[in-house]
Design a protein around this motif. Structure first.
Motif, PDB file in Angstrom:
ATOM      1  N   VAL A   1     -19.268  26.873   0.430  1.00  0.00           N
ATOM      2  CA  VAL A   1     -20.095  27.812   0.924  1.00  0.00           C
ATOM      3  C   VAL A   1     -21.087  28.429  -0.254  1.00  0.00           C
ATOM      4  CG1 VAL A   1     -19.979  30.297   1.969  1.00  0.00           C
ATOM      5  CG2 VAL A   1     -18.526  28.623   2.701  1.00  0.00           C
ATOM      6  N   GLU A   2     -20.512  28.494  -1.413  1.00  0.00           N
ATOM      7  CA  GLU A   2     -21.222  29.122  -2.625  1.00  0.00           C
ATOM      8  C   GLU A   2     -21.799  27.948  -3.474  1.00  0.00           C
ATOM      9  OE1 GLU A   2     -22.038  32.176  -3.070  1.00  0.00           O
ATOM     10  OE2 GLU A   2     -21.218  33.075  -1.361  1.00  0.00           O
ATOM     11  N   LEU A   3     -20.834  27.281  -4.108  1.00  0.00           N
ATOM     12  CA  LEU A   3     -21.355  26.466  -5.119  1.00  0.00           C
ATOM     13  C   LEU A   3     -22.240  25.401  -4.676  1.00  0.00           C
ATOM     14  CD1 LEU A   3     -17.775  26.216  -7.083  1.00  0.00           C
ATOM     15  CD2 LEU A   3     -19.787  27.584  -7.653  1.00  0.00           C
ATOM     16  N   SER A   4     -21.928  24.555  -3.545  1.00  0.00           N
ATOM     17  CA  SER A   4     -22.740  23.536  -3.051  1.00  0.00           C
ATOM     18  C   SER A   4     -24.248  24.161  -2.881  1.00  0.00           C
ATOM     19  CB  SER A   4     -22.394  23.102  -1.748  1.00  0.00           C
ATOM     20  OG  SER A   4     -22.657  24.086  -0.811  1.00  0.00           O
ATOM     21  N   LYS A   5     -24.658  25.658  -2.874  1.00  0.00           N
ATOM     22  CA  LYS A   5     -25.908  26.051  -2.733  1.00  0.00           C
ATOM     23  C   LYS A   5     -26.447  26.177  -4.006  1.00  0.00           C
ATOM     24  CE  LYS A   5     -25.092  27.792   1.738  1.00  0.00           C
ATOM     25  NZ  LYS A   5     -23.517  27.360   2.063  1.00  0.00           N
ATOM     26  N   LEU A   6     -25.546  26.480  -5.205  1.00  0.00           N
ATOM     27  CA  LEU A   6     -25.965  26.689  -6.513  1.00  0.00           C
ATOM     28  C   LEU A   6     -26.151  25.410  -7.129  1.00  0.00           C
ATOM     29  CD1 LEU A   6     -23.474  29.653  -7.257  1.00  0.00           C
ATOM     30  CD2 LEU A   6     -26.032  29.907  -7.248  1.00  0.00           C
ATOM     31  N   VAL A   7     -25.327  24.500  -7.049  1.00  0.00           N
ATOM     32  CA  VAL A   7     -25.388  23.230  -7.699  1.00  0.00           C
ATOM     33  C   VAL A   7     -25.302  22.050  -6.491  1.00  0.00           C
ATOM     34  CG1 VAL A   7     -24.030  21.489  -9.445  1.00  0.00           C
ATOM     35  CG2 VAL A   7     -23.897  24.020  -9.638  1.00  0.00           C
ATOM     36  N   GLU A   8     -26.402  21.148  -6.593  1.00  0.00           N
ATOM     37  CA  GLU A   8     -26.553  20.314  -5.589  1.00  0.00           C
ATOM     38  C   GLU A   8     -25.177  19.375  -5.497  1.00  0.00           C
ATOM     39  OE1 GLU A   8     -29.110  16.328  -4.328  1.00  0.00           O
ATOM     40  OE2 GLU A   8     -30.299  18.008  -5.514  1.00  0.00           O
ATOM     41  N   GLY A   9     -24.701  19.417  -4.352  1.00  0.00           N
ATOM     42  CA  GLY A   9     -23.112  18.659  -4.246  1.00  0.00           C
ATOM     43  C   GLY A   9     -21.899  19.507  -4.565  1.00  0.00           C
TER      44      GLY A   9
ATOM     45  N   PRO B   1     -19.063  19.104  -9.912  1.00  0.00           N
ATOM     46  CA  PRO B   1     -18.842  17.753 -10.004  1.00  0.00           C
ATOM     47  C   PRO B   1     -17.468  17.315 -10.681  1.00  0.00           C
ATOM     48  CG  PRO B   1     -20.200  18.369 -11.781  1.00  0.00           C
ATOM     49  CD  PRO B   1     -19.963  19.618 -10.809  1.00  0.00           C
ATOM     50  N   TYR B   2     -16.648  18.429 -10.894  1.00  0.00           N
ATOM     51  CA  TYR B   2     -15.379  18.288 -11.451  1.00  0.00           C
ATOM     52  C   TYR B   2     -14.267  18.782 -10.332  1.00  0.00           C
ATOM     53  CZ  TYR B   2     -17.110  22.437 -13.502  1.00  0.00           C
ATOM     54  OH  TYR B   2     -17.597  23.983 -13.634  1.00  0.00           O
ATOM     55  N   PRO B   3     -13.024  18.591 -10.643  1.00  0.00           N
ATOM     56  CA  PRO B   3     -11.949  19.042  -9.819  1.00  0.00           C
ATOM     57  C   PRO B   3     -11.739  20.675 -10.047  1.00  0.00           C
ATOM     58  CG  PRO B   3     -11.151  17.398 -10.997  1.00  0.00           C
ATOM     59  CD  PRO B   3     -12.550  17.609 -11.589  1.00  0.00           C
ATOM     60  N   MET B   4     -11.448  21.383  -9.051  1.00  0.00           N
ATOM     61  CA  MET B   4     -11.036  22.690  -9.295  1.00  0.00           C
ATOM     62  C   MET B   4      -9.590  22.673  -8.812  1.00  0.00           C
ATOM     63  SD  MET B   4     -14.165  24.546  -6.885  1.00  0.00           S
ATOM     64  CE  MET B   4     -13.635  26.158  -7.315  1.00  0.00           C
TER      65      MET B   4
ATOM     66  N   SER C   1      -6.000  29.593  -4.165  1.00  0.00           N
ATOM     67  CA  SER C   1      -5.406  28.428  -3.669  1.00  0.00           C
ATOM     68  C   SER C   1      -6.598  27.485  -3.232  1.00  0.00           C
ATOM     69  CB  SER C   1      -4.992  28.939  -2.161  1.00  0.00           C
ATOM     70  OG  SER C   1      -6.152  29.105  -1.053  1.00  0.00           O
ATOM     71  N   VAL C   2      -5.969  26.124  -3.016  1.00  0.00           N
ATOM     72  CA  VAL C   2      -6.924  25.104  -2.653  1.00  0.00           C
ATOM     73  C   VAL C   2      -7.740  25.469  -1.571  1.00  0.00           C
ATOM     74  CG1 VAL C   2      -5.522  23.329  -3.801  1.00  0.00           C
ATOM     75  CG2 VAL C   2      -5.380  23.741  -1.397  1.00  0.00           C
ATOM     76  N   PHE C   3      -7.377  26.349  -0.737  1.00  0.00           N
ATOM     77  CA  PHE C   3      -8.290  26.479   0.506  1.00  0.00           C
ATOM     78  C   PHE C   3      -9.325  27.485   0.251  1.00  0.00           C
ATOM     79  CE2 PHE C   3      -3.979  26.002   2.018  1.00  0.00           C
ATOM     80  CZ  PHE C   3      -4.132  24.781   2.840  1.00  0.00           C
ATOM     81  N   VAL C   4      -9.162  28.503  -0.759  1.00  0.00           N
ATOM     82  CA  VAL C   4     -10.110  29.328  -1.317  1.00  0.00           C
ATOM     83  C   VAL C   4     -11.162  28.267  -2.236  1.00  0.00           C
ATOM     84  CG1 VAL C   4     -10.712  31.245  -2.942  1.00  0.00           C
ATOM     85  CG2 VAL C   4      -8.656  31.308  -1.386  1.00  0.00           C
ATOM     86  N   HIS C   5     -10.732  27.471  -3.132  1.00  0.00           N
ATOM     87  CA  HIS C   5     -11.530  26.622  -3.686  1.00  0.00           C
ATOM     88  C   HIS C   5     -12.386  25.855  -2.915  1.00  0.00           C
ATOM     89  CE1 HIS C   5      -8.744  26.715  -7.483  1.00  0.00           C
ATOM     90  NE2 HIS C   5      -9.594  27.653  -7.543  1.00  0.00           N
ATOM     91  N   LYS C   6     -11.862  25.223  -1.726  1.00  0.00           N
ATOM     92  CA  LYS C   6     -12.707  24.746  -0.808  1.00  0.00           C
ATOM     93  C   LYS C   6     -13.682  25.346  -0.246  1.00  0.00           C
ATOM     94  CE  LYS C   6     -12.031  21.500   3.361  1.00  0.00           C
ATOM     95  NZ  LYS C   6     -13.435  21.442   3.799  1.00  0.00           N
ATOM     96  N   ALA C   7     -13.488  26.431   0.150  1.00  0.00           N
ATOM     97  CA  ALA C   7     -14.699  27.360   0.754  1.00  0.00           C
ATOM     98  C   ALA C   7     -15.480  27.746  -0.223  1.00  0.00           C
ATOM     99  CB  ALA C   7     -13.564  28.622   1.282  1.00  0.00           C
TER     100      ALA C   7
ATOM    101  N   MET D   1     -13.514  17.549 -17.440  1.00  0.00           N
ATOM    102  CA  MET D   1     -13.767  19.258 -17.194  1.00  0.00           C
ATOM    103  C   MET D   1     -12.751  19.306 -15.715  1.00  0.00           C
ATOM    104  SD  MET D   1     -17.287  20.937 -16.863  1.00  0.00           S
ATOM    105  CE  MET D   1     -17.808  20.644 -18.508  1.00  0.00           C
ATOM    106  N   LEU D   2     -12.410  20.717 -15.969  1.00  0.00           N
ATOM    107  CA  LEU D   2     -11.563  21.143 -14.825  1.00  0.00           C
ATOM    108  C   LEU D   2     -12.064  22.398 -14.457  1.00  0.00           C
ATOM    109  CD1 LEU D   2      -8.067  19.844 -15.722  1.00  0.00           C
ATOM    110  CD2 LEU D   2      -9.695  18.747 -14.346  1.00  0.00           C
ATOM    111  N   ALA D   3     -11.938  22.877 -13.510  1.00  0.00           N
ATOM    112  CA  ALA D   3     -11.966  24.451 -13.230  1.00  0.00           C
ATOM    113  C   ALA D   3     -10.407  24.999 -12.543  1.00  0.00           C
ATOM    114  CB  ALA D   3     -12.993  24.684 -12.170  1.00  0.00           C
ATOM    115  N   ILE D   4     -10.000  25.949 -13.159  1.00  0.00           N
ATOM    116  CA  ILE D   4      -8.534  26.385 -12.853  1.00  0.00           C
ATOM    117  C   ILE D   4      -8.563  27.750 -12.597  1.00  0.00           C
ATOM    118  CG2 ILE D   4      -6.173  26.536 -13.489  1.00  0.00           C
ATOM    119  CD1 ILE D   4      -6.763  24.155 -15.555  1.00  0.00           C
ATOM    120  N   SER D   5      -7.810  28.194 -11.388  1.00  0.00           N
ATOM    121  CA  SER D   5      -7.737  29.631 -11.094  1.00  0.00           C
ATOM    122  C   SER D   5      -6.534  30.148 -10.384  1.00  0.00           C
ATOM    123  CB  SER D   5      -9.101  30.157 -10.420  1.00  0.00           C
ATOM    124  OG  SER D   5      -8.994  29.822  -9.019  1.00  0.00           O
ATOM    125  N   VAL D   6      -6.259  31.163  -9.996  1.00  0.00           N
ATOM    126  CA  VAL D   6      -5.100  31.348  -9.401  1.00  0.00           C
ATOM    127  C   VAL D   6      -5.171  31.308  -7.719  1.00  0.00           C
ATOM    128  CG1 VAL D   6      -3.968  32.900 -11.068  1.00  0.00           C
ATOM    129  CG2 VAL D   6      -5.542  33.884  -9.470  1.00  0.00           C
TER     130      VAL D   6
END
Length: 131
Positions: A18-26, A29-32, A8-14, A1-6
């Motif tokens: 900031v958001e996903l780690s609060k919605l899904v523990e950790g 669990p797959y690459p962005m 940047s890797v920096f936006v994905h990291k943030a 499983m992959l998440a892909i968007s336009v």
């Protein structure tokens, strides 16, 4: 499983921290992956040339590289991860049985399946036990 968007890797990291780690523990669990130029989005028909972003597209691709299911939504509409998991389980079941068993609408593992063929014609309503 992959998440892909336009994005940047920096936006994905943030987004992950900031958001996903609060919605899904950790977090997810797959690459962005970053598709900054929209090349992957164009291939799958989800890149909006006017605003230079991908619309919400989900694609289930089998081990042979064949798209088996897809859903494309406008950006304001959220997706249902539980339904994607159900799709994957249904596709895996059909693949495992070589198409000898098919899954009706709303099918979940352990629920009745349909066996396609001439004997099913006109009798789906008898065989299909809705969940």
């Amino acid at each position: 499983m992959l998440a892909i968007s336009v994005d940047s890797v920096f936006v994905h990291k943030a987004w992950q921290e900031v958001e996903l780690s609060k919605l899904v523990e950790g977090g997810l669990p797959y690459p962005m992956l970053s598709d900054a130029g929209g090349d992957i989005g164009r291939i799958y028909g989800v890149y909006d040339e006017e605003v230079k972003v991908d619309v919400r597209g989900t694609f289930i691709i089998d081990p042979d590289g064949v798209v088996q299911a897809f859903e494309i939504l406008i950006p304001p509409v959220g997706r249902n991860p539980e339904e994607f998991i159900r799709w994957i389980k249904a596709l895996q079941h059909v693949r495992k049985t070589g198409g000898a068993e098919v899954t009706p609408s709303g099918w979940e593992p352990g629920c009745p399946v349909l066996k396609p063929g001439v004997n099913l014609v006109g009798k789906v309503w008898e065989e299909w036990k809705q969940n």
